[in-house]
Design a protein around this motif. Structure first.
Motif, PDB file in Angstrom:
ATOM      1  N   PHE A  62     -46.393 -37.620 -67.501  1.00  0.00           N
ATOM      2  CA  PHE A  62     -47.391 -36.658 -67.954  1.00  0.00           C
ATOM      3  C   PHE A  62     -47.465 -36.678 -69.472  1.00  0.00           C
ATOM      4  O   PHE A  62     -46.551 -37.163 -70.151  1.00  0.00           O
ATOM      5  CB  PHE A  62     -47.108 -35.242 -67.427  1.00  0.00           C
ATOM      6  N   GLU A  63     -48.568 -36.158 -69.994  1.00  0.00           N
ATOM      7  CA  GLU A  63     -48.792 -36.171 -71.439  1.00  0.00           C
ATOM      8  C   GLU A  63     -48.087 -35.000 -72.103  1.00  0.00           C
ATOM      9  O   GLU A  63     -48.056 -33.890 -71.562  1.00  0.00           O
ATOM     10  CB  GLU A  63     -50.292 -36.071 -71.734  1.00  0.00           C
ATOM     11  N   GLU A  85     -42.174 -28.194 -69.986  1.00  0.00           N
ATOM     12  CA  GLU A  85     -43.053 -29.364 -69.934  1.00  0.00           C
ATOM     13  C   GLU A  85     -43.838 -29.555 -71.227  1.00  0.00           C
ATOM     14  O   GLU A  85     -44.261 -30.669 -71.552  1.00  0.00           O
ATOM     15  CB  GLU A  85     -44.022 -29.262 -68.754  1.00  0.00           C
ATOM     16  N   GLN A  86     -44.017 -28.465 -72.004  1.00  0.00           N
ATOM     17  CA  GLN A  86     -44.735 -28.582 -73.274  1.00  0.00           C
ATOM     18  C   GLN A  86     -43.896 -29.254 -74.360  1.00  0.00           C
ATOM     19  O   GLN A  86     -44.443 -29.821 -75.307  1.00  0.00           O
ATOM     20  CB  GLN A  86     -45.171 -27.193 -73.772  1.00  0.00           C
ATOM     21  N   GLY A 114     -40.240 -32.150 -66.390  1.00  0.00           N
ATOM     22  CA  GLY A 114     -41.082 -31.861 -65.237  1.00  0.00           C
ATOM     23  C   GLY A 114     -41.692 -30.487 -65.351  1.00  0.00           C
ATOM     24  O   GLY A 114     -41.502 -29.778 -66.348  1.00  0.00           O
ATOM     25  N   PHE A 115     -42.414 -30.100 -64.329  1.00  0.00           N
ATOM     26  CA  PHE A 115     -43.134 -28.837 -64.338  1.00  0.00           C
ATOM     27  C   PHE A 115     -42.335 -27.754 -63.609  1.00  0.00           C
ATOM     28  O   PHE A 115     -41.517 -28.040 -62.734  1.00  0.00           O
ATOM     29  CB  PHE A 115     -44.516 -29.018 -63.701  1.00  0.00           C
ATOM     30  N   GLY A 129     -38.634 -27.274 -61.828  1.00  0.00           N
ATOM     31  CA  GLY A 129     -37.956 -25.996 -62.043  1.00  0.00           C
ATOM     32  C   GLY A 129     -37.621 -25.295 -60.742  1.00  0.00           C
ATOM     33  O   GLY A 129     -36.519 -24.754 -60.581  1.00  0.00           O
ATOM     34  N   ALA A 130     -38.559 -25.302 -59.814  1.00  0.00           N
ATOM     35  CA  ALA A 130     -38.308 -24.686 -58.510  1.00  0.00           C
ATOM     36  C   ALA A 130     -37.177 -25.398 -57.775  1.00  0.00           C
ATOM     37  O   ALA A 130     -36.366 -24.754 -57.088  1.00  0.00           O
ATOM     38  CB  ALA A 130     -39.586 -24.714 -57.672  1.00  0.00           C
TER      39      ALA A 130
END
Length: 502
Positions: A39-40, A196-197, A224-225, A230-231
């Motif tokens: 991802f970016e 993720e940022q 990751g997201f 995270g979950a």
């Protein structure tokens, strides 16, 4: 609105860092995501892509936890003496100090943080945090128990096991080490899920940990997201503890996941809506500077930001005037420019969220003293914004905005100030500005918040426990409290034979 730096003649001439690490760090190696996805990560100064990083998911978390579990159950790290762990952590700190500019630059391009402040505060602070806990690693003691029966006993403090750290985006470096350093000192192994940022500095720190001699599997970093990686961390059956910093909404989800999996303990540092209470006897210049810095520092993206400024009626107008003057001269622009005091919000989503709250403030009838809009044609910059005559029931007074937006509120008496300061679901921090010791003592004991700062703000130190009351979470970071939450207490008891009391 104040000056906007364009990063031209007076900007620092800094060569942008090479992006060296973009994969996942699992069991001592940089690897691609199992899915092959990436991802970016975006530069908030201009909205442009910095690079692509590997996108970890449940399968990657499983691999990282497996490595951490093996390192904890059979590896050397928990079995080393505290002194030996401390020496490796000291080497880790040395390596950070050798890369201060590069690391500060990574956080600037990834999070919009001021480059100068990164060099002065964030990166040296990470090294200091490591050294603090390295010095504590060989001082983790239990107690000798004086038992009432014919037995003798003692307690052991043992590492809690495999820890899942979920890191926020506003302080990528500071929060990484606020969690990783004490867990390392305690002898834990871990999986870190950076925001993720802002994944870039976390990956660099993973690289440095290996150079320092941290054994494979002890420190794993999976980008990751939240809703996927995270979950997976929060619900994993082989993770023994979760440490999370972020929003109250996500904190609830993490607690639910932990409870419905293996009932792992959770420590949470969540939101804030911190009051700064300025009394009539305060020096107006000092009070206004504390208020402005407390709210606008790090573009308001700080959990303890003093976004509710309660000013006693005798100096309210004077403080409001002084704050307006200061905000108008506040310099917003490229975080690499040393003149700049405020960079861009972390991403487009946060930028738009802050602007939506500014619109709500106007709609609710608060008086706009300064700011109130975005600035510039590119990037995620917002003018420092101050609302006056804000009422307690307005959204801008109740919700954590996480941006450069201040609410000015007038009060008459000490009792009113205390009541209104506590009229929030949060309880992370509070500030008090007064020359009267009796007022300072009375108010500090009456505010329901984890940190109270008198005639100062941002009174952080590695030795001072930090955490919240109410919906600001539970558990304490920093200090020995921050170390002990990565330990378990075990009682060991033996009988005393041939005792006359048997």
């Amino acid at each position: 609105m104040g000056d906007i730096s364009n990063g031209s003649s007076e900007s620092c001439t800094f060569k942008m860092p090479e992006i060296k690490f973009t994969k996942l760090f699992i069991n001592g190696e940089f690897v691609d995501a199992t899915s092959g996805k990436s991802f970016e990560t975006i530069d908030p100064r201009n909205g442009e892509v910095i690079t692509r990083v590997a996108e970890g998911d449940k399968e990657d978390i499983d691999l990282a936890v497996k490595a951490a579990r093996e390192a904890f159950d059979h590896g050397p790290w928990p079995r080393m003496s505290g002194y030996a762990r401390g020496r490796i952590m000291m080497k880790f700190a040395d390596l950070i100090e050798e890369h201060v500019e590069e690391l500060a630059a990574l956080d600037s391009i990834d999070a919009g943080k001021l480059f100068t402040m990164g060099k002065i505060l964030d990166i040296p602070g990470a090294s200091h945090c490591l050294r603090y806990y390295a010095g504590a690693a060989d001082k983790i003691h239990g107690q000798t128990l004086k038992m009432s029966r014919a037995m003798q006993g003692y307690t052991l403090r043992e590492p809690i096991g495999v820890v899942g750290h979920i890191i926020p985006w506003n302080y990528p470096t500071t929060m990484f080490f606020l969690k990783v350093a004490p867990a390392l000192a305690a002898g834990c192994t871990m999986v870190v899920k950076p925001a993720e940022q802002t994944p870039l500095s976390a990956l660099f720190y993973a690289h440095l940990s290996k150079l320092a001699g941290v054994p494979d599997g002890v420190l794993n970093v999976v980008n990751g997201f939240g809703e996927t990686a995270g979950a997976a961390v929060a619900s994993h059956m082989d993770i023994d503890k979760i440490s999370f910093t972020g929003s109250a909404e996500v904190g609830r989800l993490i607690m639910q996941a932990a409870a419905t999996s293996n009932l792992k303990p959770v420590s949470l540092e969540l939101g804030g809506k911190s009051p700064l209470i300025i009394f009539d006897d305060a020096d107006v210049e000092v009070a206004a500077e504390l208020a402005l810095q407390g709210c606008m520092f790090n573009k308001g993206e700080i959990c303890v930001a003093s976004t509710r400024i309660l000013v006693q009626e005798g100096i309210y107008e004077e403080v409001a005037k002084k704050l307006t003057e200061k905000a108008k001269s506040w310099v917003v622009g490229d975080p690499f420019d040393p003149r700049v005091q405020q960079g861009p919000q972390v991403d487009k989503k946060q930028f738009e969220r802050v602007l939506s709250y500014i619109r709500k403030g106007k709609e609710e009838g608060a008086e706009l003293l300064v700011g109130g809009e975005a600035h510039g044609e590119q990037g995620y910059y917002i003018c420092p914004t101050i609302f006056s005559d804000v009422k307690d029931d307005m959204q801008i007074a109740k919700d954590e905005i996480f941006g450069p937006v201040m609410s000015l509120m007038k009060f008459k008496t000490i009792d009113e100030a205390i009541k209104r300061a506590n009229a929030t679901k949060y309880g992370l921090a509070a500030g008090i500005v007064t020359k009267n010791l009796d007022i300072a003592n009375t108010v500090s004991r009456s505010i329901r918040a984890g940190s109270i700062w008198i005639n100062c703000y941002f009174g952080f130190d590695d030795d001072a426990p930090f955490g919240g009351y109410k919906m600001s979470g539970f558990g304490r970071e920093h200090g020995l409290d921050g170390l002990y939450m990565y330990t378990q207490v075990k009682s060991v008891v033996t009988p005393i034979y041939n005792s006359p009391w048997l």
